[in-house]
Scaffold this active site. Sequence first.
Site, PDB file in Angstrom:
ATOM      1  CD1 TRP A  46      35.196  41.742  42.972  1.00  0.00           C
ATOM      2  CD2 TRP A  46      36.497  40.260  41.931  1.00  0.00           C
ATOM      3  NE1 TRP A  46      34.767  41.647  41.665  1.00  0.00           N
ATOM      4  CE2 TRP A  46      35.553  40.743  41.011  1.00  0.00           C
ATOM      5  CE3 TRP A  46      37.425  39.308  41.507  1.00  0.00           C
ATOM      6  CZ2 TRP A  46      35.506  40.309  39.688  1.00  0.00           C
ATOM      7  CZ3 TRP A  46      37.384  38.883  40.193  1.00  0.00           C
ATOM      8  CH2 TRP A  46      36.426  39.388  39.293  1.00  0.00           C
ATOM      9  CE  LYS A  88      37.517  47.048  36.534  1.00  0.00           C
ATOM     10  NZ  LYS A  88      36.966  46.524  37.746  1.00  0.00           N
TER      11      LYS A  88
END
Length: 394
Positions: free
Chosen positions: A127, A243
């Site tokens: 990431w 999320k």
Amino acid sequence: MFEALTKAPGDKILALMGEYSADSRSTKIDLGVGVYKDENGVTPVMKAVRKAEERMLSNEKTKTYLGIAGNKGYGAAVIDLVVADSADSARIRVAQAPGGTGSLWVLMQLINRARPGATIHVSDPTWANHNPIAINSGLKVATYPYFDPATRGVKFEQMLAALDQLGAGDVVLLHGCCHNPTGANLTEAQWDQVAQSLAKTGALPFIDLAYLGFGDGIEPDAYGTRKILSTVPEALIAFSGSKNFGLYRERVGAAILMARNSDEADIANSQLLNIIRGAYSQPPDHGAEIIRTILDDAALRAEWEEELATMRNRMILLRKKLADAIRERSNSTDFDFVADHRGMFSLLGLTNDAVDHLKAENGVYMTGDSRINIAGIPEDRVGDLAAAFLGALR
Ligand code: PMP
């Protein structure tokens, strides 16, 4: 003062979002930014979240401070969700933190207090925010082999060989599940081997758990984290509720540490709290109290788990549809990896030219590394998308 500054580089994803909104084609498709979208292209507020908020609105009596570690009930509920019975709770400490990012930040600061300038080994690729958080915390960054562009799977033998070379002063950042950006993940047997390697070398595992429940389910997605906790003496976990609870802007996460014993856990935790106090004093409560309310109530929790399963199954279905559509049009199994990947992303392994071509010719937007957000695929246009991908490869 400010004349001494030069302009910092802009954020690539935000720039891509800007380009997408400026594109006037009605057929454009946004596979860029990493948020879940439903079949209407909306990132919904989950029903369980709405119900929790309604309860909170009528029950909340005060907004006074909660303390440096934040919402205690939330911390306990997250430990239960993530760690379960994989480790002795006397060795675990948790502090609520602003998102997965804030959790990564305070834990990297903690690593730098314990071992100034330590090296954190991240997957190649990882990431995009891992590197800056580590550098800004005073750590050095190195990479270990991970993604194999030829198979779009994990180069596991090379990864393990690299991990086997590490030593007790090293830190290894692992994606607990749903690897971002690649979508390629370790099998349970591979997690077992990683845990053994860490136990052997003494390198410290640091698990980034930003998508629990987005891959194959809460339990299977927690397998690697729990395996490591039950195998090694010390570990760090950065949990995100952005999320899986759809709470992105509420900034809810948790920094979790496991030490060799309760006394060392207390000492490490005192440093963690000291870092937080000197940074933002205390985390915001709203998102944490939502998660606590859901996890502590059997009915709300069941509703949340069902909504989470709906999101997960939709992504798995879209993966299968895209892989099927490409196979039908190309007579090749080259893109079957999309169906095998898990989580919100797949790294397609396209060249920069192909990514630019898709944007210019087809209005299909993805990050420059050819990562696609699976949840952004419009279900009724999977065929168009498959044709566009094949066109860009020609
Ligand atoms: N880790 C990874 C791998 C991520 O993809 C993200 C979100 N993009 C995060 C951490 C942090 O998420 P947040 O700070 O929004 O909770």
